[in-house]
Design a protein around this motif. Structure first.
Motif, PDB file in Angstrom:
ATOM      1  N   ASN A   1     -45.931 -23.596 -22.792  1.00 25.51           N
ATOM      2  CA  ASN A   1     -47.343 -23.113 -22.580  1.00 25.51           C
ATOM      3  C   ASN A   1     -46.880 -21.661 -21.656  1.00 25.51           C
ATOM      4  O   ASN A   1     -46.326 -21.425 -20.906  1.00 25.51           O
ATOM      5  CB  ASN A   1     -47.704 -24.029 -21.200  1.00 25.51           C
ATOM      6  CG  ASN A   1     -48.880 -23.858 -20.814  1.00 25.51           C
ATOM      7  OD1 ASN A   1     -49.746 -22.848 -20.693  1.00 25.51           O
ATOM      8  ND2 ASN A   1     -49.565 -24.989 -20.042  1.00 25.51           N
ATOM      9  N   PRO A   2     -47.853 -20.649 -22.202  1.00 28.44           N
ATOM     10  CA  PRO A   2     -47.781 -19.585 -21.336  1.00 28.44           C
ATOM     11  C   PRO A   2     -48.148 -19.340 -20.014  1.00 28.44           C
ATOM     12  O   PRO A   2     -47.794 -18.351 -19.340  1.00 28.44           O
ATOM     13  CB  PRO A   2     -48.893 -18.578 -22.234  1.00 28.44           C
ATOM     14  CG  PRO A   2     -49.467 -19.410 -23.386  1.00 28.44           C
ATOM     15  CD  PRO A   2     -48.784 -20.723 -23.133  1.00 28.44           C
ATOM     16  N   LYS A   3     -48.592 -20.515 -19.483  1.00 29.86           N
ATOM     17  CA  LYS A   3     -48.889 -20.454 -17.986  1.00 29.86           C
ATOM     18  C   LYS A   3     -47.551 -20.820 -17.129  1.00 29.86           C
ATOM     19  O   LYS A   3     -47.334 -20.850 -16.143  1.00 29.86           O
ATOM     20  CB  LYS A   3     -50.079 -21.619 -17.807  1.00 29.86           C
ATOM     21  CG  LYS A   3     -51.380 -21.427 -18.310  1.00 29.86           C
ATOM     22  CD  LYS A   3     -52.430 -22.153 -17.918  1.00 29.86           C
ATOM     23  CE  LYS A   3     -53.586 -21.999 -18.386  1.00 29.86           C
ATOM     24  NZ  LYS A   3     -54.709 -22.996 -18.168  1.00 29.86           N
ATOM     25  N   ASP A   4     -46.686 -21.520 -18.248  1.00 29.03           N
ATOM     26  CA  ASP A   4     -45.333 -21.791 -17.374  1.00 29.03           C
ATOM     27  C   ASP A   4     -44.466 -21.125 -17.676  1.00 29.03           C
ATOM     28  O   ASP A   4     -43.456 -20.808 -17.053  1.00 29.03           O
ATOM     29  CB  ASP A   4     -45.164 -23.349 -17.886  1.00 29.03           C
ATOM     30  CG  ASP A   4     -46.233 -24.305 -17.498  1.00 29.03           C
ATOM     31  OD1 ASP A   4     -46.620 -24.149 -16.208  1.00 29.03           O
ATOM     32  OD2 ASP A   4     -46.409 -25.207 -18.023  1.00 29.03           O
ATOM     33  N   TRP A   5     -44.243 -20.257 -19.043  1.00 29.39           N
ATOM     34  CA  TRP A   5     -43.301 -19.584 -19.282  1.00 29.39           C
ATOM     35  C   TRP A   5     -43.656 -18.006 -20.012  1.00 29.39           C
ATOM     36  O   TRP A   5     -44.742 -18.213 -20.457  1.00 29.39           O
ATOM     37  CB  TRP A   5     -42.539 -20.320 -20.724  1.00 29.39           C
ATOM     38  CG  TRP A   5     -41.848 -21.615 -20.273  1.00 29.39           C
ATOM     39  CD1 TRP A   5     -42.561 -22.741 -20.231  1.00 29.39           C
ATOM     40  CD2 TRP A   5     -40.747 -21.635 -19.893  1.00 29.39           C
ATOM     41  NE1 TRP A   5     -41.677 -23.670 -19.935  1.00 29.39           N
ATOM     42  CE2 TRP A   5     -40.372 -22.965 -19.567  1.00 29.39           C
ATOM     43  CE3 TRP A   5     -39.551 -20.920 -19.600  1.00 29.39           C
ATOM     44  CZ2 TRP A   5     -39.220 -23.655 -19.154  1.00 29.39           C
ATOM     45  CZ3 TRP A   5     -38.474 -21.273 -19.094  1.00 29.39           C
ATOM     46  CH2 TRP A   5     -38.216 -22.620 -18.947  1.00 29.39           C
ATOM     47  N   ARG A   6     -42.979 -17.099 -19.974  1.00 28.37           N
ATOM     48  CA  ARG A   6     -43.327 -15.884 -20.673  1.00 28.37           C
ATOM     49  C   ARG A   6     -42.129 -15.188 -21.071  1.00 28.37           C
ATOM     50  O   ARG A   6     -40.968 -15.637 -20.755  1.00 28.37           O
ATOM     51  CB  ARG A   6     -43.931 -15.021 -19.489  1.00 28.37           C
ATOM     52  CG  ARG A   6     -42.793 -14.392 -18.399  1.00 28.37           C
ATOM     53  CD  ARG A   6     -43.235 -13.776 -17.239  1.00 28.37           C
ATOM     54  NE  ARG A   6     -42.484 -13.175 -16.293  1.00 28.37           N
ATOM     55  CZ  ARG A   6     -41.729 -12.149 -16.292  1.00 28.37           C
ATOM     56  NH1 ARG A   6     -41.869 -11.349 -17.569  1.00 28.37           N
ATOM     57  NH2 ARG A   6     -40.799 -12.000 -15.451  1.00 28.37           N
TER      58      ARG A   6
END
Length: 87
Positions: free
Chosen positions: A64-69
């Motif tokens: 999830n891009p909200k949690d990981w980048r």
């Protein structure tokens, strides 16, 4: 981590084996022992440099891009020269 052994000989054997495995010569490491299984001559393989893609792994794991980048902190290999540009 604490290990308990009933016999000193077992502890000494484990210690010896761990030392051996932790300090293998490079030629005996997993990557070098199994290099014949990688096809570096495949068209577009660029000698193996394109085997791993951080973007592809990001998608594959459905992160999830909200949690990981994906970080570009190593873009010039200044943090670690053996790590990819993107982490």
């Amino acid at each position: 981590l604490k290990l308990c052994f009933g016999q000193l000989e077992l502890a000494e054997r484990l210690n010896s084996q761990l030392k051996y495995l932790c300090y293998l010569p490079q030629s005996e490491s997993f990557a070098f022992e199994n290099k014949q299984f990688l096809n570096y001559s495949a068209p577009g393989s660029n000698s193996g440099w394109n085997i791993y893609s951080v973007e592809g792994e990001f998608k594959r794991m459905k992160l999830n891009p909200k949690d990981w980048r994906i970080s570009t902190v190593n873009r010039n290999y200044g943090v670690c020269e053996s790590y990819p540009k993107n982490i």
